[in-house]
Design a protein around this motif. Structure first.
Motif, PDB file in Angstrom:
ATOM      1  N   ASP A  14       1.333  -0.868   0.307  1.00 50.36           N
ATOM      2  CA  ASP A  14      -0.099  -0.404   0.017  1.00 50.36           C
ATOM      3  C   ASP A  14       1.320   1.794   0.303  1.00 50.36           C
ATOM      4  O   ASP A  14       0.620   1.860  -0.493  1.00 50.36           O
ATOM      5  CB  ASP A  14      -0.890   0.070   1.549  1.00 50.36           C
ATOM      6  CG  ASP A  14      -2.436   0.946   1.540  1.00 50.36           C
ATOM      7  OD1 ASP A  14      -2.855   1.073   0.445  1.00 50.36           O
ATOM      8  OD2 ASP A  14      -1.939   1.895   1.996  1.00 50.36           O
ATOM      9  N   GLU A  15       2.070   0.802   0.618  1.00 48.55           N
ATOM     10  CA  GLU A  15       2.749   2.159   0.514  1.00 48.55           C
ATOM     11  C   GLU A  15       2.974   2.565  -0.882  1.00 48.55           C
ATOM     12  O   GLU A  15       3.323   3.848  -1.043  1.00 48.55           O
ATOM     13  CB  GLU A  15       4.053   2.084   1.409  1.00 48.55           C
ATOM     14  CG  GLU A  15       5.137   3.385   1.357  1.00 48.55           C
ATOM     15  CD  GLU A  15       6.143   3.280   1.883  1.00 48.55           C
ATOM     16  OE1 GLU A  15       7.155   3.855   2.330  1.00 48.55           O
ATOM     17  OE2 GLU A  15       6.743   1.690   2.725  1.00 48.55           O
ATOM     18  N   GLN A  60      -0.025   3.750  -2.639  1.00 47.61           N
ATOM     19  CA  GLN A  60      -0.070   5.000  -2.449  1.00 47.61           C
ATOM     20  C   GLN A  60       0.769   6.436  -2.995  1.00 47.61           C
ATOM     21  O   GLN A  60       0.654   7.366  -3.302  1.00 47.61           O
ATOM     22  CB  GLN A  60      -0.343   5.544  -0.712  1.00 47.61           C
ATOM     23  CG  GLN A  60      -1.539   4.481  -0.162  1.00 47.61           C
ATOM     24  CD  GLN A  60      -2.511   5.241  -1.122  1.00 47.61           C
ATOM     25  OE1 GLN A  60      -3.065   6.335  -1.664  1.00 47.61           O
ATOM     26  NE2 GLN A  60      -3.956   3.992  -0.435  1.00 47.61           N
ATOM     27  N   THR A  61       2.046   6.568  -2.962  1.00 47.20           N
ATOM     28  CA  THR A  61       3.138   7.251  -3.559  1.00 47.20           C
ATOM     29  C   THR A  61       2.904   7.632  -4.890  1.00 47.20           C
ATOM     30  O   THR A  61       3.271   8.334  -5.464  1.00 47.20           O
ATOM     31  CB  THR A  61       4.228   6.355  -3.337  1.00 47.20           C
ATOM     32  OG1 THR A  61       4.796   6.266  -2.475  1.00 47.20           O
ATOM     33  CG2 THR A  61       5.385   7.699  -3.690  1.00 47.20           C
ATOM     34  N   VAL A 113       0.352   6.621  -6.545  1.00 45.16           N
ATOM     35  CA  VAL A 113      -1.026   7.097  -7.392  1.00 45.16           C
ATOM     36  C   VAL A 113      -1.137   8.993  -6.935  1.00 45.16           C
ATOM     37  O   VAL A 113      -1.862  10.002  -7.346  1.00 45.16           O
ATOM     38  CB  VAL A 113      -2.077   6.830  -5.849  1.00 45.16           C
ATOM     39  CG1 VAL A 113      -3.921   7.788  -6.290  1.00 45.16           C
ATOM     40  CG2 VAL A 113      -2.618   5.517  -6.243  1.00 45.16           C
ATOM     41  N   ALA A 114      -0.316   9.365  -5.676  1.00 44.56           N
ATOM     42  CA  ALA A 114       0.003  10.860  -5.196  1.00 44.56           C
ATOM     43  C   ALA A 114       0.781  11.258  -6.361  1.00 44.56           C
ATOM     44  O   ALA A 114       0.841  12.653  -6.504  1.00 44.56           O
ATOM     45  CB  ALA A 114       0.737  10.640  -3.815  1.00 44.56           C
ATOM     46  N   ASN A 133      -7.162  -0.650  -2.181  1.00 43.60           N
ATOM     47  CA  ASN A 133      -8.440  -0.173  -0.957  1.00 43.60           C
ATOM     48  C   ASN A 133      -9.996   0.214  -2.097  1.00 43.60           C
ATOM     49  O   ASN A 133      -9.688   0.428  -3.204  1.00 43.60           O
ATOM     50  CB  ASN A 133      -7.765   1.169  -0.288  1.00 43.60           C
ATOM     51  CG  ASN A 133      -7.498   1.600  -0.662  1.00 43.60           C
ATOM     52  OD1 ASN A 133      -7.635   2.783  -1.954  1.00 43.60           O
ATOM     53  ND2 ASN A 133      -6.095   2.637  -0.806  1.00 43.60           N
ATOM     54  N   ILE A 158      -9.571   4.045  -4.168  1.00 42.93           N
ATOM     55  CA  ILE A 158      -8.900   3.064  -5.418  1.00 42.93           C
ATOM     56  C   ILE A 158      -9.711   3.096  -6.861  1.00 42.93           C
ATOM     57  O   ILE A 158     -10.050   3.259  -7.404  1.00 42.93           O
ATOM     58  CB  ILE A 158      -7.909   2.770  -5.703  1.00 42.93           C
ATOM     59  CG1 ILE A 158      -6.056   3.116  -4.976  1.00 42.93           C
ATOM     60  CG2 ILE A 158      -7.388   2.984  -6.701  1.00 42.93           C
ATOM     61  CD1 ILE A 158      -5.577   3.322  -4.936  1.00 42.93           C
TER      62      ILE A 158
END
Length: 599
Positions: A514-515, A518-519, A521-522, A567, A570
């Protein structure tokens, strides 16, 4: 640098006994030919019957001398160019009938696999034996150019003497090209192949010819030579012909009319890639399986050379980066080094695919201090040599200008993305309890390093570089799809599509937790992958080649989308989208829905 006398010894006595029995089962080509002629003369047999009788005779002898069922079933005739004749067809049919057993696993390439199983007096047999002798002479020439400690002799001092035992640099280059051609093509398509012919052209030539349906039908005897000799270590030694820290000086060196060290290194990389490359045949034959086992063993033997390969990549990339930073620098050095770097990256792919120990060795390789200071000067710098080299490759610039020296960097980025994907994917499914002739390989490997490698690349900043590449190449593809393509731009479009699929595949193998997700996606990953899927499902030209390229792009996009769905937030953004108009300008904050493209 590498020892050429013999391969590494077996790790235990049991493996040593296995190697000994396997070596004793090997037959010489001279003995096989003498037996064929003797049977033909003594028993008044026809050439075809004498050949079949000799093959059956050796099969029974080797089967009775070994209790291993795999050895008994592994002595089927090895097809050569004589496979087109009725004799070879009859022999292959007889071997298939005698070795058909659903409970026996595919046999290893041993016993008769290294022999030319054609009649010694037939035209095909004479041609094959002439080719084999020339192949052996090329290997002998290269062996004589390497000292016992593995260092390559100075080829340029001996260039003036045509009778020198070590041979000149021209002869070395010709030998490397010949060995690579035989390991890639075998005895087929000699009239249609040249020294620099690509593998794709060789595969596509004369597709209706049955002899071209499986390239392994003629390469097996040549690959078997490396299994029972130390020639693979000789080729590994030739990787040290160029000092990685002196690549820039080599681009301006003019050593009379001899091939430069860069040319010899390029030929060495091509040859090793031909030997280590894996088979992508969807319907593998018995010979394909034997060649796959042989290539896997040779990849295990190549593991000690990966440190040298990483250093060479680092030296070349360092020089390319320095040339790009100089505004008044000429494109000559970059034009020489970028193709060489592509060849080295391709060799890295072929050497690490299907070998877990090779992947670990590549990633954990150390770089000289000079290269470390040049490549690892960022806050996210890694101490892993393989990671640092690939991250440096991903930082290179690209251009669409045909006259620009950075145009070739598109292929370099494609190869770098493919190598990153290979290093972060587990594909070594061999039995870890087995050994491969004492070489470093699958022995003892019970865990995957894919997760650790993905984390190493993420910490080194590979994700941001890959997203930057994906955003740039997809925007250029979208612009090109809106205008009529000119003929000279078609090759650029194909290269961009290959890069798009490769960079999306690299991002997919990095999206492991997930880390990292999320990076991504950002950094704007969601609109980028949606754009890639839209380009993949949009086909403007109903051609098979275009459809195949679009399918690869769509498959890479779907694979990345699957990993990104970590998640519910998303998933919701991908299904509903954060903007109503999916044709609007994309930004990290606007994500169109993927449902229309999925449907």
């Amino acid at each position: 640098y590498f020892r050429t006398a013999a391969p590494a010894g077996p790790p235990n006595a049991k493996a040593k006994a296995t190697m000994t029995s396997s070596s004793e089962a090997l037959l010489s080509q001279e003995l096989f030919d003498e037996t064929v002629l003797e049977n033909e003369e003594c028993f008044d047999l026809s050439p075809d019957d004498a050949l079949l009788e000799t093959i059956d005779q050796f099969r029974q002898q080797l089967g009775s001398s070994s209790s291993s069922p795999s050895v008994q079933n592994s002595v089927t005739p090895s097809p050569t160019s004589v496979a087109n004749s009725s004799t070879a067809a009859t022999a292959a049919a007889a071997a298939e009938a005698t070795s058909r057993d659903d409970h026996v696993p595919p046999p290893p390439p041993a016993a008769l696999s290294h022999l030319i199983l054609s009649h010694p007096n037939s035209p095909e047999g004479k041609r094959d034996r002439s080719n084999r002798n020339h192949f052996q002479n090329c290997l002998t020439l290269l062996d004589e150019c390497v000292d016992t400690d593995g260092t390559v002799k100075n080829l340029y001092n001996a260039a003036a003497d045509s009778n020198s035992a070590s041979g000149s640099s021209e002869k070395v280059l010709e030998a490397l090209v010949e060995i690579g051609r035989r390991c890639r093509l075998g005895d087929r398509n000699e009239e249609n192949s040249d020294d620099g012919g690509s593998e794709k052209n060789d595969k596509d030539s004369n597709p209706n010819n049955d002899a071209n349906k499986s390239s392994n039908m003629n390469t097996l005897p040549y690959l078997a030579v490396f299994q029972r000799t130390s020639s693979i270590y000789t080729l590994m030694s030739f990787l040290s012909i160029l000092d990685p820290t002196k690549c820039a000086a080599e681009t301006t060196t003019k050593e009379n009319k001899n091939p430069t060290r860069l040319q010899i290194l390029t030929a060495t990389a091509h040859t090793l890639s031909s030997i280590l490359s894996s088979n992508n045949n969807n319907n593998p034959t018995r010979e394909d399986e034997k060649c796959a086992i042989l290539r896997a063993e040779l990849r295990d033997s190549f593991v000690p050379a990966l440190g040298r390969l990483v250093c060479l990549m680092g030296g070349v990339v360092k020089t390319v980066i320095s040339v790009q930073r100089e505004q008044d620098a000429t494109a000559a050095a970059e034009a020489l080094l970028v193709p060489l770097c592509c060849d080295l990256l391709q060799l890295g792919i072929n050497a690490t695919r299907g070998c877990e120990v090779a992947k670990v060795a590549f990633v954990q390789s150390a770089l000289p201090s000079e290269l470390v200071n040049a490549l690892c000067n960022t806050p996210n710098a890694t101490k892993r040599g393989g990671v640092a080299v690939l991250v440096a490759c991903l930082s290179l610039k690209t251009s669409d200008d045909p006259s620009s020296s950075t145009t070739n960097n598109t292929q370099l980025l494609t190869e770098a993305c493919q190598l990153l994907a290979t290093l972060c994917r587990y594909d070594d499914f061999r039995d870890p309890s087995t050994t491969t002739s004492g070489a470093m390989g699958a022995t003892g490997v019970t865990t995957s390093s894919a997760h650790d490698h993905a984390m190493e690349f993420h910490r080194a900043g590979a994700a941001s570089l890959l997203i930057r590449i994906a955003r740039g190449v997809l925007s250029k593809l979208e612009k090109k799809s809106l205008v009529e393509e000119e003929r000279h731009l078609n090759s650029l479009v194909v290269a961009k599509e290959r890069l798009s699929a490769a960079v999306l595949t690299a991002l997919r193998v990095l999206a492991i937790n997930d880390e990292i997700i999320q990076t991504m996606v950002a950094l704007g990953m969601l609109p980028i992958v949606t754009q890639a899927l839209q380009l993949g499902v949009t086909v403007t030209e109903p051609k098979n080649g275009v459809n195949a390229r679009k399918q690869r792009l769509s498959a890479a996009s779907l694979g990345l989308l699957r990993n990104l769905c970590g998640n519910d937030e998303i998933k919701t953004n991908l299904c509903l989208g954060s903007t109503k108009d999916h044709h609007s300008t994309l930004s990290p904050s606007s994500t169109p829905s993927i449902l229309p493209h999925l449907l």
